[in-house]
Motif scaffolding. Structure first.
Motif, PDB file in Angstrom:
ATOM      1  N   VAL A   1       0.999  -1.278  -0.141  1.00  0.00           N
ATOM      2  CA  VAL A   1       0.109  -0.211   0.040  1.00  0.00           C
ATOM      3  C   VAL A   1       0.892   1.202   0.067  1.00  0.00           C
ATOM      4  O   VAL A   1       0.413   2.316  -0.576  1.00  0.00           O
ATOM      5  CB  VAL A   1      -1.038   0.038   1.218  1.00  0.00           C
ATOM      6  N   ARG A   2       1.911   1.224   0.613  1.00  0.00           N
ATOM      7  CA  ARG A   2       2.763   2.344   0.757  1.00  0.00           C
ATOM      8  C   ARG A   2       4.157   2.540  -0.256  1.00  0.00           C
ATOM      9  O   ARG A   2       4.578   3.591  -0.400  1.00  0.00           O
ATOM     10  CB  ARG A   2       3.326   2.549   2.185  1.00  0.00           C
ATOM     11  N   GLN A   3       4.335   1.386  -0.775  1.00  0.00           N
ATOM     12  CA  GLN A   3       5.577   1.257  -1.587  1.00  0.00           C
ATOM     13  C   GLN A   3       5.163   0.613  -2.982  1.00  0.00           C
ATOM     14  O   GLN A   3       5.758   0.327  -3.848  1.00  0.00           O
ATOM     15  CB  GLN A   3       6.622   0.387  -1.136  1.00  0.00           C
ATOM     16  N   ASN A   4       3.675   0.954  -3.311  1.00  0.00           N
ATOM     17  CA  ASN A   4       3.377   0.524  -4.492  1.00  0.00           C
ATOM     18  C   ASN A   4       3.998   1.096  -5.728  1.00  0.00           C
ATOM     19  O   ASN A   4       4.411   0.435  -6.667  1.00  0.00           O
ATOM     20  CB  ASN A   4       1.821   0.905  -4.753  1.00  0.00           C
ATOM     21  N   ASP A   5       4.306   2.230  -5.688  1.00  0.00           N
ATOM     22  CA  ASP A   5       5.036   3.055  -6.896  1.00  0.00           C
ATOM     23  C   ASP A   5       6.342   2.376  -7.146  1.00  0.00           C
ATOM     24  O   ASP A   5       6.925   2.355  -8.192  1.00  0.00           O
ATOM     25  CB  ASP A   5       5.136   4.537  -6.644  1.00  0.00           C
ATOM     26  N   LEU A   6       7.308   2.287  -6.125  1.00  0.00           N
ATOM     27  CA  LEU A   6       8.532   1.934  -6.081  1.00  0.00           C
ATOM     28  C   LEU A   6       8.431   0.342  -6.832  1.00  0.00           C
ATOM     29  O   LEU A   6       9.337   0.073  -7.576  1.00  0.00           O
ATOM     30  CB  LEU A   6       9.177   1.613  -4.647  1.00  0.00           C
ATOM     31  N   LEU A   7       7.511  -0.525  -6.060  1.00  0.00           N
ATOM     32  CA  LEU A   7       7.488  -1.991  -6.471  1.00  0.00           C
ATOM     33  C   LEU A   7       7.108  -2.062  -8.194  1.00  0.00           C
ATOM     34  O   LEU A   7       7.696  -2.654  -8.833  1.00  0.00           O
ATOM     35  CB  LEU A   7       6.380  -2.628  -6.036  1.00  0.00           C
ATOM     36  N   GLU A   8       6.228  -0.957  -8.559  1.00  0.00           N
ATOM     37  CA  GLU A   8       5.902  -1.197  -9.935  1.00  0.00           C
ATOM     38  C   GLU A   8       6.978  -0.619 -10.950  1.00  0.00           C
ATOM     39  O   GLU A   8       7.097  -1.197 -12.144  1.00  0.00           O
ATOM     40  CB  GLU A   8       4.560  -0.134 -10.215  1.00  0.00           C
ATOM     41  N   ALA A   9       7.750   0.464 -10.254  1.00  0.00           N
ATOM     42  CA  ALA A   9       8.875   0.729 -11.075  1.00  0.00           C
ATOM     43  C   ALA A   9      10.033  -0.267 -11.269  1.00  0.00           C
ATOM     44  O   ALA A   9      10.496  -0.490 -12.399  1.00  0.00           O
ATOM     45  CB  ALA A   9       9.360   2.123 -10.639  1.00  0.00           C
ATOM     46  N   THR A  10       9.881  -0.945 -10.160  1.00  0.00           N
ATOM     47  CA  THR A  10      11.132  -2.050 -10.219  1.00  0.00           C
ATOM     48  C   THR A  10      10.368  -3.297 -11.281  1.00  0.00           C
ATOM     49  O   THR A  10      11.235  -3.667 -12.089  1.00  0.00           O
ATOM     50  CB  THR A  10      11.239  -2.639  -8.939  1.00  0.00           C
ATOM     51  N   LEU A  11       9.266  -3.479 -11.270  1.00  0.00           N
ATOM     52  CA  LEU A  11       8.591  -4.458 -12.201  1.00  0.00           C
ATOM     53  C   LEU A  11       8.768  -4.022 -13.525  1.00  0.00           C
ATOM     54  O   LEU A  11       9.072  -4.943 -14.787  1.00  0.00           O
ATOM     55  CB  LEU A  11       7.286  -4.759 -11.830  1.00  0.00           C
ATOM     56  N   ASP A  12       8.618  -2.679 -13.882  1.00  0.00           N
ATOM     57  CA  ASP A  12       8.775  -2.181 -15.198  1.00  0.00           C
ATOM     58  C   ASP A  12      10.186  -2.592 -16.060  1.00  0.00           C
ATOM     59  O   ASP A  12      10.450  -2.462 -17.010  1.00  0.00           O
ATOM     60  CB  ASP A  12       8.470  -0.604 -15.282  1.00  0.00           C
ATOM     61  N   PHE A  13      11.223  -2.035 -14.918  1.00  0.00           N
ATOM     62  CA  PHE A  13      12.453  -2.267 -15.388  1.00  0.00           C
ATOM     63  C   PHE A  13      12.500  -3.938 -15.634  1.00  0.00           C
ATOM     64  O   PHE A  13      13.728  -4.043 -16.611  1.00  0.00           O
ATOM     65  CB  PHE A  13      13.583  -1.919 -14.195  1.00  0.00           C
ATOM     66  N   ALA A  14      12.283  -4.598 -15.039  1.00  0.00           N
ATOM     67  CA  ALA A  14      12.382  -6.168 -15.140  1.00  0.00           C
ATOM     68  C   ALA A  14      11.828  -6.832 -16.408  1.00  0.00           C
ATOM     69  O   ALA A  14      12.322  -7.644 -16.999  1.00  0.00           O
ATOM     70  CB  ALA A  14      11.738  -6.970 -13.881  1.00  0.00           C
TER      71      ALA A  14
ATOM     72  N   PHE B   1       8.801  -8.353 -17.428  1.00  0.00           N
ATOM     73  CA  PHE B   1       8.334  -9.597 -17.370  1.00  0.00           C
ATOM     74  C   PHE B   1       7.539  -9.940 -18.797  1.00  0.00           C
ATOM     75  O   PHE B   1       6.997  -9.265 -19.247  1.00  0.00           O
ATOM     76  CB  PHE B   1       7.671 -10.108 -16.143  1.00  0.00           C
ATOM     77  N   ASN B   2       7.648 -11.266 -19.037  1.00  0.00           N
ATOM     78  CA  ASN B   2       6.733 -11.583 -20.324  1.00  0.00           C
ATOM     79  C   ASN B   2       5.339 -11.803 -20.201  1.00  0.00           C
ATOM     80  O   ASN B   2       4.603 -12.087 -21.085  1.00  0.00           O
ATOM     81  CB  ASN B   2       7.235 -12.968 -20.776  1.00  0.00           C
ATOM     82  N   SER B   3       4.944 -11.825 -18.911  1.00  0.00           N
ATOM     83  CA  SER B   3       3.401 -12.136 -18.801  1.00  0.00           C
ATOM     84  C   SER B   3       2.989 -11.570 -17.757  1.00  0.00           C
ATOM     85  O   SER B   3       3.623 -11.290 -16.596  1.00  0.00           O
ATOM     86  CB  SER B   3       3.199 -13.830 -18.604  1.00  0.00           C
ATOM     87  N   PRO B   4       1.477 -11.363 -17.419  1.00  0.00           N
ATOM     88  CA  PRO B   4       0.874 -10.668 -16.310  1.00  0.00           C
ATOM     89  C   PRO B   4       1.173 -11.653 -14.958  1.00  0.00           C
ATOM     90  O   PRO B   4       1.579 -10.801 -14.013  1.00  0.00           O
ATOM     91  CB  PRO B   4      -0.343 -10.472 -16.694  1.00  0.00           C
ATOM     92  N   ALA B   5       1.047 -12.732 -15.317  1.00  0.00           N
ATOM     93  CA  ALA B   5       1.357 -13.687 -14.260  1.00  0.00           C
ATOM     94  C   ALA B   5       2.674 -13.783 -13.428  1.00  0.00           C
ATOM     95  O   ALA B   5       2.692 -13.401 -12.346  1.00  0.00           O
ATOM     96  CB  ALA B   5       0.917 -15.132 -14.649  1.00  0.00           C
ATOM     97  N   ALA B   6       3.702 -13.515 -14.423  1.00  0.00           N
ATOM     98  CA  ALA B   6       5.093 -13.346 -13.804  1.00  0.00           C
ATOM     99  C   ALA B   6       5.201 -12.184 -13.002  1.00  0.00           C
ATOM    100  O   ALA B   6       5.810 -11.788 -11.907  1.00  0.00           O
ATOM    101  CB  ALA B   6       6.055 -13.436 -14.968  1.00  0.00           C
ATOM    102  N   ARG B   7       4.361 -11.029 -13.687  1.00  0.00           N
ATOM    103  CA  ARG B   7       4.570  -9.629 -12.992  1.00  0.00           C
ATOM    104  C   ARG B   7       4.201  -9.792 -11.618  1.00  0.00           C
ATOM    105  O   ARG B   7       4.599  -9.232 -10.667  1.00  0.00           O
ATOM    106  CB  ARG B   7       3.930  -8.555 -13.912  1.00  0.00           C
ATOM    107  N   ASP B   8       2.656 -10.477 -11.615  1.00  0.00           N
ATOM    108  CA  ASP B   8       2.115 -10.420 -10.239  1.00  0.00           C
ATOM    109  C   ASP B   8       2.834 -11.111  -9.287  1.00  0.00           C
ATOM    110  O   ASP B   8       2.903 -10.866  -8.235  1.00  0.00           O
ATOM    111  CB  ASP B   8       0.810 -11.284 -10.260  1.00  0.00           C
ATOM    112  N   ILE B   9       3.499 -12.492  -9.663  1.00  0.00           N
ATOM    113  CA  ILE B   9       4.252 -13.224  -8.655  1.00  0.00           C
ATOM    114  C   ILE B   9       5.319 -12.475  -8.309  1.00  0.00           C
ATOM    115  O   ILE B   9       5.754 -12.395  -7.035  1.00  0.00           O
ATOM    116  CB  ILE B   9       4.497 -14.323  -9.262  1.00  0.00           C
ATOM    117  N   ALA B  10       6.097 -11.490  -9.157  1.00  0.00           N
ATOM    118  CA  ALA B  10       7.337 -10.987  -8.992  1.00  0.00           C
ATOM    119  C   ALA B  10       7.030  -9.861  -7.849  1.00  0.00           C
ATOM    120  O   ALA B  10       7.626  -9.400  -7.061  1.00  0.00           O
ATOM    121  CB  ALA B  10       7.945 -10.195 -10.123  1.00  0.00           C
ATOM    122  N   LYS B  11       5.567  -9.348  -7.970  1.00  0.00           N
ATOM    123  CA  LYS B  11       5.335  -7.999  -7.070  1.00  0.00           C
ATOM    124  C   LYS B  11       5.291  -8.524  -5.642  1.00  0.00           C
ATOM    125  O   LYS B  11       5.512  -7.910  -4.922  1.00  0.00           O
ATOM    126  CB  LYS B  11       4.106  -7.604  -7.745  1.00  0.00           C
ATOM    127  N   MET B  12       4.565  -9.877  -5.545  1.00  0.00           N
ATOM    128  CA  MET B  12       4.574 -10.262  -4.052  1.00  0.00           C
ATOM    129  C   MET B  12       5.971 -10.720  -3.543  1.00  0.00           C
ATOM    130  O   MET B  12       6.334 -10.644  -2.506  1.00  0.00           O
ATOM    131  CB  MET B  12       3.589 -11.634  -4.315  1.00  0.00           C
TER     132      MET B  12
END
Length: 466
Positions: A233-246, A248-259
């Protein structure tokens, strides 16, 4: 002992590209000639001491990064891929594999991804009857494996997330515990924490704004789950920016990586980098002492020790692994030269498997891999009860270890004879890429050895390794 020459062409090219320097500009700043730089970047010459010092003084580079485990990880991963029977008859010399990993790491990773795609296609073909006519029948990368490799090649250290977690932990008020700070942060975000008699460790209801945490879970687990929610809830922007950098090839991979990143934040906030490293060094990495000091579990402490790879402030390079009772690796990371099998289980001679037989005890082992590197390894079983009668108990074993040269910094090395060669047990990565000739636990023949079958002899194995 001969001094090992340092070849780091890929690292030099990566740094130069990041700085947007031409070879001429980069050579000038390093104080070497253009041809000399070209030879170093192509691994035709080792990196000299003068260049190492220039990298540190001119660019503030942590010179330990030059010999990081990326190349060794790639070599290990490629050798395991090449052990696939599809490559039978096309055995590549180890020197060729090492050359590809150091000179063309991008190509090596592409080769590994191609093999993953091949394996997944074969698995899908095995279920052809089920797959026919389905929209998702086409081969696609495994989201779980994609995320696992992301953390693997990041050295299991995510700098921005780690520093954000450390900053959050510093925000603890006078006389206020991290648990209280976490509750206050959730309350400020409009979230109420409720401890319920539920099997789920954590369940958040966005509609009511209530975070349900299992009252049956341990104190450390409860705090960890609340911190995980803070990350979301508080670091969502940071997590999303890190995921953008990574990428990933699929939404599922991105969701797993976010957790995965949220879990990383929780662990890093529970055990802030600087303070945790200082305490780890002062108590000589005693897991039980650290667990008490930081209100964490033994597994959380062991995993955190394996992430202390911040440039300029690195801890001991540890490997960390968790296996289930079938020997399947469920978590793995190594900042050492020891790499784990990507497919299948771990070497049966490793003490991590024996931990199930001695619950509640630490097992120590001195081990040597086929490349001659020696390690000290610590193993212990980890039980995760559900908190009520009749609920299934999840059992794992974890192992934490490092090269034996770090033994003086470990309390667990006390009393062990690390100078006696016979004290080290021979272990490997997986049977297909382990070249030991006389292993009594071998399950399949080694890839790069010829077999001799003697009809008049039956030893431990039905064949001999030439």
């Amino acid at each position: 002992m001969a001094i090992q020459k340092l070849y780091a062409g890929a690292k030099l090219r990566e740094l130069r590209t990041k700085l947007a320097h031409t070879q001429k500009e980069f050579a000038a700043r390093l104080g070497v000639s253009l041809p000399y730089l070209n030879q170093m970047e192509n691994n035709n010459r080792p990196v000299s001491t003068t260049v190492v010092l220039a990298l540190a003084s001119e660019f503030g580079l942590d010179v330990t990064e030059l010999s990081s485990g990326d190349s060794e990880r790639l070599v290990s991963d490629m050798r395991e891929v090449l052990s696939d029977p599809v490559f039978e008859g096309d055995v590549l010399p180890l020197a060729d594999v090492q050359l590809a990993a150091s000179n063309a790491p991008g190509l090596a990773r592409a080769f590994i991804k191609l093999h993953q795609s091949h394996r997944q296609t074969q698995e899908r073909l095995a279920y052809l009857d089920e797959a026919l006519g389905r929209e998702d029948a086409r081969p696609s990368p495994s989201p779980w494996e994609e995320v696992r490799d992301f953390f693997h090649y990041c050295d299991n250290y995510i700098d921005a997330v780690d520093r954000a977690a450390e900053y959050f932990a510093r925000d603890t008020g006078s006389g206020q515990s991290l648990r209280d700070t976490t509750k206050a942060a959730l309350s400020a975000a409009g979230i109420t924490v409720a401890f319920d008699e539920t099997d789920a460790l954590r369940r958040y209801d966005p509609a009511s704004g209530v975070l349900h945490v299992s009252a049956r879970a341990s104190h450390a687990t409860q705090t960890f789950q609340m911190l995980l929610q803070v990350a979301l809830v508080r670091q969502n922007d940071l997590l999303e920016a890190t995921l953008d950098f990574a990428r990933f090839n699929s939404p599922a991979a991105r969701d797993i990586a976010k957790m995965g990143l949220a879990n990383y934040f929780a662990g890093a906030a529970l055990m802030p980098y600087g303070r945790f490293l200082e305490h780890a060094q002062s108590c000589r990495h005693d897991l039980e002492v650290l667990a008490t000091q930081f209100g964490a579990s033994i597994e959380q402490v062991a995993h955190r020790l394996s992430t202390l790879q911040r440039p300029g402030s690195k801890g001991i390079p540890f490997f960390f692994v968790r296996v289930d009772q079938a020997g399947t690796i469920t978590k793995r990371h190594s900042a050492t030269r020891l790499q784990f099998a990507r497919f299948g289980g771990a070497c049966p001679l490793w003490n991590v498997h024996s931990a199930f037989e001695t619950p509640g005890r630490f097992l120590r082992q001195l081990a040597e891999t086929p490349d001659g590197v020696r390690y000290i390894s610590l193993a212990r079983d980890i039980s995760k009860p559900a908190g009520r009668f009749g609920a299934p108990v999840r059992r794992y074993a974890i192992s934490l270890g490092c090269e034996v040269r770090h033994a003086p910094a470990l309390v667990y090395a006390d009393g062990m004879d690390t100078t006696r060669a016979s004290a080290f047990e021979p272990i490997g990565i997986s049977c297909r890429i382990c070249e030991r000739k006389h292993c009594h636990q071998r399950s399949v023949p080694p890839l790069e050895r010829q077999l001799v079958v003697d009809p008049n002899l039956r030893d431990v194995l039905p064949y001999q390794v030439d």
